[in-house]
Write an enzyme that holds these catalytic residues in place. Sequence first.
Site, PDB file in Angstrom:
ATOM      1  N   LYS A 128      -1.857  19.504 -47.659  1.00  0.00           N
ATOM      2  CA  LYS A 128      -1.839  20.513 -46.579  1.00  0.00           C
ATOM      3  C   LYS A 128      -1.497  21.892 -47.172  1.00  0.00           C
ATOM      4  O   LYS A 128      -2.064  22.905 -46.769  1.00  0.00           O
ATOM      5  CB  LYS A 128      -0.821  20.140 -45.490  1.00  0.00           C
ATOM      6  CG  LYS A 128      -1.165  18.918 -44.665  1.00  0.00           C
ATOM      7  CD  LYS A 128      -2.431  19.069 -43.824  1.00  0.00           C
ATOM      8  CE  LYS A 128      -2.268  19.987 -42.643  1.00  0.00           C
ATOM      9  NZ  LYS A 128      -3.486  19.958 -41.765  1.00  0.00           N
ATOM     10  N   TYR A 146       0.659  14.033 -49.030  1.00  0.00           N
ATOM     11  CA  TYR A 146       0.183  14.648 -47.772  1.00  0.00           C
ATOM     12  C   TYR A 146       0.558  16.125 -47.724  1.00  0.00           C
ATOM     13  O   TYR A 146      -0.295  16.997 -47.489  1.00  0.00           O
ATOM     14  CB  TYR A 146       0.786  13.905 -46.564  1.00  0.00           C
ATOM     15  CG  TYR A 146       0.707  14.701 -45.270  1.00  0.00           C
ATOM     16  CD1 TYR A 146      -0.518  14.910 -44.635  1.00  0.00           C
ATOM     17  CD2 TYR A 146       1.853  15.255 -44.694  1.00  0.00           C
ATOM     18  CE1 TYR A 146      -0.598  15.664 -43.458  1.00  0.00           C
ATOM     19  CE2 TYR A 146       1.792  15.993 -43.532  1.00  0.00           C
ATOM     20  CZ  TYR A 146       0.558  16.198 -42.915  1.00  0.00           C
ATOM     21  OH  TYR A 146       0.484  16.938 -41.756  1.00  0.00           O
ATOM     22  N   THR A 150       1.457  22.256 -41.225  1.00  0.00           N
ATOM     23  CA  THR A 150       2.697  21.516 -40.987  1.00  0.00           C
ATOM     24  C   THR A 150       3.908  22.184 -41.639  1.00  0.00           C
ATOM     25  O   THR A 150       3.757  22.923 -42.619  1.00  0.00           O
ATOM     26  CB  THR A 150       2.549  20.089 -41.565  1.00  0.00           C
ATOM     27  OG1 THR A 150       3.807  19.430 -41.531  1.00  0.00           O
ATOM     28  CG2 THR A 150       2.060  20.102 -43.015  1.00  0.00           C
ATOM     29  N   ASP A 151       5.088  21.852 -41.134  1.00  0.00           N
ATOM     30  CA  ASP A 151       6.319  22.363 -41.763  1.00  0.00           C
ATOM     31  C   ASP A 151       6.612  21.649 -43.086  1.00  0.00           C
ATOM     32  O   ASP A 151       7.437  22.103 -43.870  1.00  0.00           O
ATOM     33  CB  ASP A 151       7.517  22.225 -40.809  1.00  0.00           C
ATOM     34  CG  ASP A 151       7.804  20.807 -40.345  1.00  0.00           C
ATOM     35  OD1 ASP A 151       7.097  19.867 -40.766  1.00  0.00           O
ATOM     36  OD2 ASP A 151       8.741  20.628 -39.541  1.00  0.00           O
ATOM     37  N   GLU A 152       5.909  20.508 -43.334  1.00  0.00           N
ATOM     38  CA  GLU A 152       6.202  19.742 -44.561  1.00  0.00           C
ATOM     39  C   GLU A 152       5.836  20.514 -45.817  1.00  0.00           C
ATOM     40  O   GLU A 152       6.296  20.174 -46.907  1.00  0.00           O
ATOM     41  CB  GLU A 152       5.459  18.398 -44.548  1.00  0.00           C
ATOM     42  CG  GLU A 152       5.861  17.550 -43.378  1.00  0.00           C
ATOM     43  CD  GLU A 152       5.682  16.049 -43.590  1.00  0.00           C
ATOM     44  OE1 GLU A 152       5.442  15.618 -44.720  1.00  0.00           O
ATOM     45  OE2 GLU A 152       5.788  15.329 -42.590  1.00  0.00           O
TER      46      GLU A 152
HETATM   47  P1  NAD Z   1      -4.276  12.396 -36.295  1.00  0.00           P
HETATM   48  O1  NAD Z   1      -4.186  11.626 -37.567  1.00  0.00           O
HETATM   49  O2  NAD Z   1      -3.801  11.791 -35.030  1.00  0.00           O
HETATM   50  O3  NAD Z   1      -5.796  12.836 -36.049  1.00  0.00           O
HETATM   51  C1  NAD Z   1      -6.593  13.370 -37.064  1.00  0.00           C
HETATM   52  C2  NAD Z   1      -8.035  13.399 -36.546  1.00  0.00           C
HETATM   53  O4  NAD Z   1      -8.842  13.994 -37.573  1.00  0.00           O
HETATM   54  C3  NAD Z   1      -8.624  12.002 -36.286  1.00  0.00           C
HETATM   55  O5  NAD Z   1      -9.313  11.998 -35.054  1.00  0.00           O
HETATM   56  C4  NAD Z   1      -9.586  11.782 -37.441  1.00  0.00           C
HETATM   57  O6  NAD Z   1     -10.698  10.966 -37.111  1.00  0.00           O
HETATM   58  C5  NAD Z   1     -10.030  13.201 -37.742  1.00  0.00           C
HETATM   59  N1  NAD Z   1     -10.474  13.350 -39.123  1.00  0.00           N
HETATM   60  C6  NAD Z   1      -9.886  12.883 -40.252  1.00  0.00           C
HETATM   61  N2  NAD Z   1     -10.626  13.215 -41.330  1.00  0.00           N
HETATM   62  C7  NAD Z   1     -11.687  13.930 -40.874  1.00  0.00           C
HETATM   63  C8  NAD Z   1     -12.782  14.552 -41.509  1.00  0.00           C
HETATM   64  N3  NAD Z   1     -12.943  14.512 -42.834  1.00  0.00           N
HETATM   65  N4  NAD Z   1     -13.682  15.203 -40.747  1.00  0.00           N
HETATM   66  C9  NAD Z   1     -13.544  15.244 -39.389  1.00  0.00           C
HETATM   67  N5  NAD Z   1     -12.537  14.645 -38.748  1.00  0.00           N
HETATM   68  C10 NAD Z   1     -11.608  14.001 -39.475  1.00  0.00           C
HETATM   69  O7  NAD Z   1      -3.540  13.766 -36.600  1.00  0.00           O
HETATM   70  P2  NAD Z   1      -2.654  14.660 -35.616  1.00  0.00           P
HETATM   71  O8  NAD Z   1      -1.291  14.123 -35.583  1.00  0.00           O
HETATM   72  O9  NAD Z   1      -3.400  14.894 -34.358  1.00  0.00           O
HETATM   73  O10 NAD Z   1      -2.601  16.015 -36.466  1.00  0.00           O
HETATM   74  C11 NAD Z   1      -3.555  17.038 -36.281  1.00  0.00           C
HETATM   75  C12 NAD Z   1      -3.274  18.147 -37.276  1.00  0.00           C
HETATM   76  O11 NAD Z   1      -1.957  18.638 -37.094  1.00  0.00           O
HETATM   77  C13 NAD Z   1      -3.349  17.705 -38.743  1.00  0.00           C
HETATM   78  O12 NAD Z   1      -3.943  18.731 -39.478  1.00  0.00           O
HETATM   79  C14 NAD Z   1      -1.905  17.517 -39.159  1.00  0.00           C
HETATM   80  O13 NAD Z   1      -1.737  17.759 -40.539  1.00  0.00           O
HETATM   81  C15 NAD Z   1      -1.234  18.587 -38.317  1.00  0.00           C
HETATM   82  N6  NAD Z   1       0.160  18.316 -37.954  1.00  0.00           N
HETATM   83  C16 NAD Z   1       0.503  17.168 -37.282  1.00  0.00           C
HETATM   84  C17 NAD Z   1       1.826  16.962 -36.901  1.00  0.00           C
HETATM   85  C18 NAD Z   1       2.264  15.736 -36.144  1.00  0.00           C
HETATM   86  O14 NAD Z   1       3.462  15.585 -35.918  1.00  0.00           O
HETATM   87  N7  NAD Z   1       1.372  14.856 -35.724  1.00  0.00           N
HETATM   88  C19 NAD Z   1       2.792  17.936 -37.200  1.00  0.00           C
HETATM   89  C20 NAD Z   1       2.414  19.057 -37.939  1.00  0.00           C
HETATM   90  C21 NAD Z   1       1.089  19.260 -38.273  1.00  0.00           C
HETATM   91  O1  DAU Z   2       6.802  17.530 -39.881  1.00  0.00           O
HETATM   92  C1  DAU Z   2       5.466  17.476 -39.475  1.00  0.00           C
HETATM   93  C2  DAU Z   2       4.857  16.166 -39.897  1.00  0.00           C
HETATM   94  O2  DAU Z   2       5.416  15.176 -39.062  1.00  0.00           O
HETATM   95  C3  DAU Z   2       3.343  16.145 -39.810  1.00  0.00           C
HETATM   96  O3  DAU Z   2       2.807  17.082 -40.695  1.00  0.00           O
HETATM   97  C4  DAU Z   2       2.792  14.752 -40.129  1.00  0.00           C
HETATM   98  O4  DAU Z   2       1.386  14.732 -39.909  1.00  0.00           O
HETATM   99  C5  DAU Z   2       3.460  13.762 -39.210  1.00  0.00           C
HETATM  100  O5  DAU Z   2       3.052  12.457 -39.572  1.00  0.00           O
HETATM  101  C6  DAU Z   2       4.980  13.870 -39.293  1.00  0.00           C
HETATM  102  O6  DAU Z   2       5.459  13.413 -40.597  1.00  0.00           O
HETATM  103  P1  DAU Z   2       6.783  12.525 -40.726  1.00  0.00           P
HETATM  104  O7  DAU Z   2       6.723  11.806 -42.002  1.00  0.00           O
HETATM  105  O8  DAU Z   2       7.998  13.335 -40.442  1.00  0.00           O
HETATM  106  O9  DAU Z   2       6.536  11.548 -39.446  1.00  0.00           O
HETATM  107  P2  DAU Z   2       6.746   9.984 -39.267  1.00  0.00           P
HETATM  108  O10 DAU Z   2       6.579   9.689 -37.822  1.00  0.00           O
HETATM  109  O11 DAU Z   2       5.970   9.191 -40.246  1.00  0.00           O
HETATM  110  O12 DAU Z   2       8.280   9.808 -39.632  1.00  0.00           O
HETATM  111  C7  DAU Z   2       9.296  10.499 -38.922  1.00  0.00           C
HETATM  112  C8  DAU Z   2      10.633  10.124 -39.564  1.00  0.00           C
HETATM  113  O13 DAU Z   2      10.895   8.739 -39.280  1.00  0.00           O
HETATM  114  C9  DAU Z   2      10.629  10.250 -41.076  1.00  0.00           C
HETATM  115  O14 DAU Z   2      11.921  10.664 -41.498  1.00  0.00           O
HETATM  116  C10 DAU Z   2      10.383   8.820 -41.563  1.00  0.00           C
HETATM  117  C11 DAU Z   2      11.017   7.970 -40.486  1.00  0.00           C
HETATM  118  N1  DAU Z   2      10.394   6.656 -40.216  1.00  0.00           N
HETATM  119  C12 DAU Z   2       9.043   6.627 -40.010  1.00  0.00           C
HETATM  120  C13 DAU Z   2       8.407   5.432 -39.764  1.00  0.00           C
HETATM  121  C14 DAU Z   2       6.911   5.385 -39.547  1.00  0.00           C
HETATM  122  C15 DAU Z   2      11.153   5.518 -40.153  1.00  0.00           C
HETATM  123  O15 DAU Z   2      12.391   5.567 -40.319  1.00  0.00           O
HETATM  124  N2  DAU Z   2      10.514   4.323 -39.892  1.00  0.00           N
HETATM  125  C16 DAU Z   2       9.179   4.233 -39.723  1.00  0.00           C
HETATM  126  O16 DAU Z   2       8.656   3.098 -39.534  1.00  0.00           O
END
Ligand code: NAD
Ligand code: DAU
Length: 357
Positions: free
Chosen positions: A164, A160, A134-136
Site C-alpha cells: 500500500k 500488505y 491505510t494507516d498501516e
Molecule cells: P476487501 O478485501 O473487502 O475488498 C477488496 C475488493 O477489491 C474485492 O471486491 C476484490 O474483488 C477487489 N479486487 C482485488 N483485487 C482486484 C484487482 N486486481 N482488480 C479489481 N478488483 C480487485 O477490502 P476493503 O476492506 O473493502 O478495503 C478497500 C480498500 O480500503 C483497500 O484498498 C484497503 O487497502 C483499504 N483499507 C481498508 C481498511 C479496512 O479496515 N478494511 C482500512 C484502511 C484501508
Molecule cells: O489499519 C487499517 C487496516 O486494518 C487495513 O489497512 C487492512 O486492510 C485491514 O485488514 C485492517 O488490518 P488489521 O491487521 O489491523 O485488521 P485485522 O482485522 O486483521 O486485525 C485487527 C487486530 O486483531 C490486529 O491487531 C490483529 C488482531 N487479530 C486479528 C484476527 C483476524 C486477532 O487477534 N485475531 C484474529 O483472528
Amino acid sequence: MQTVLVTGGAGFIGANFILLARKLAWANVINLDKLTYASNLENLAELQGEKNYHFVQGDIGNFELVSYLLEQYQPEAIINFAAESHVDRSILNPENFIQTNVVGTFQLLEASRLYWQKLSPSRQQQFRFLHVSTDEVYGSLKSQDAAFREDTPYAPNSPYAASKAASDHFVRAYHHTYGLPTLTTNCSNNYGPRQFPEKLIPLTILNAMDGKPLPIYGDGQNIRDWLYVIDHCEAIQLVLQQGKIGETYNIGGLNEQTNLIVVEKICAILDELVPKSDYSHSSLITFVKDRPGHDRRYAIDCSKISQDLGWQPQENFDSGLLKTVQWYLDNPEWVNQVRSGAYKNWLKQNYDHKKLE
Ligand code: NAD
Ligand code: DAU
C-alpha cells in the site's frame, strides 16, 4: 450528475460506498471488480437493473480494459478501493499484494493519465483520482506516541502495508510529475456490515454465533482505531468533492481499543441478543500464537480533515458494534454464502498452525 469509476466496489468498503452514493443519488457508478474471494456481489444485489449503476468484472491491472472503460463512460472521477487487503494473507502469500496493490495501481494510474491528458482543459480541471489507503503505511506506535499525522514518515511493517505504501508513492509521483489531480486518504480499521469474516470483528461475530473459539493473537493488547464504515464513506465523498488536489487526508474513528476489549464487547452484545443457557460467549476467547511482525498500536490524528473539510466521525463504537452484530444476525443468507470452501480453507490455513500447545 457526475459519473465515477469505482474499483473494488464488490468488497467491504467499496460496496458500502456505492450503496451510499446511489442512495444519495450524487453519482452514476461504474464498478470494476476482479471478484476475488473477498468480494460479494450480493452486497450490491439491490442495485441490479438500475440504469445508473454498471458492474464490470475485471482487473485494475488490465490496462486495455481500464482504458476502454474510461473512453466508454468518460468518468469525472476514479475511486480506487481495489486491493488485496488482509495482513495475514500478505504474510502467507505476498505476491498477490504486489500484483494488485502495486502493479495494478500503477496500470490504473497510467490508463488514467492517458485518459486525463486527452480531456478538454475544463474537464481536466474537474477530474479526480482518489486513492484509498491505510494507516498501516505509517508503521506501529508505542503507547505514549502521538497519533499518525499526514506528515508522519512512512514505515510499513507487513507485506500488505509495504504494497500500500508503494501504491501511495506512485499516486504521489503521478501528481508531482504529470499533474494528475490525485487525492489520497489513509484511514484506520473499518468495521460495519458486509465485511468478509477474515477480519477481527466479523470473524469474532461468526465464530461466536457458531460456538467456535475466538482467536486472539498474542496478549490481546494490540490497539486499533476503529472507524464505522459509513463514516469512512462520507469522508471519502467529502474529500472527493472538496479535498485539495495532490493532498493526503487521514481518516480515523477517534476510537482506540485493545483487541481483547473489542472481542469482549462483541461477546457481551451476543449474550444480550442470543443468550446461551449454559455459557457466556466470552468463554470462547482463546489466545493463539501472535501474528509475525504484529504492529502494536495504530491511531489516527484526523485534525486536518476536521479543520479543512469539517468532517468528524459520527458513530459511537458501542452503537456501531451493536448495528454490526445485528446485521450479521439479520442476514443469514449472506453469512451462509460466505461460509464457502474458500473461507473454510482460510480458517484452516491461518489458524491450525497458531494453536498454542
Ligand atoms: P476487501 O478485501 O473487502 O475488498 C477488496 C475488493 O477489491 C474485492 O471486491 C476484490 O474483488 C477487489 N479486487 C482485488 N483485487 C482486484 C484487482 N486486481 N482488480 C479489481 N478488483 C480487485 O477490502 P476493503 O476492506 O473493502 O478495503 C478497500 C480498500 O480500503 C483497500 O484498498 C484497503 O487497502 C483499504 N483499507 C481498508 C481498511 C479496512 O479496515 N478494511 C482500512 C484502511 C484501508
Ligand atoms: O489499519 C487499517 C487496516 O486494518 C487495513 O489497512 C487492512 O486492510 C485491514 O485488514 C485492517 O488490518 P488489521 O491487521 O489491523 O485488521 P485485522 O482485522 O486483521 O486485525 C485487527 C487486530 O486483531 C490486529 O491487531 C490483529 C488482531 N487479530 C486479528 C484476527 C483476524 C486477532 O487477534 N485475531 C484474529 O483472528
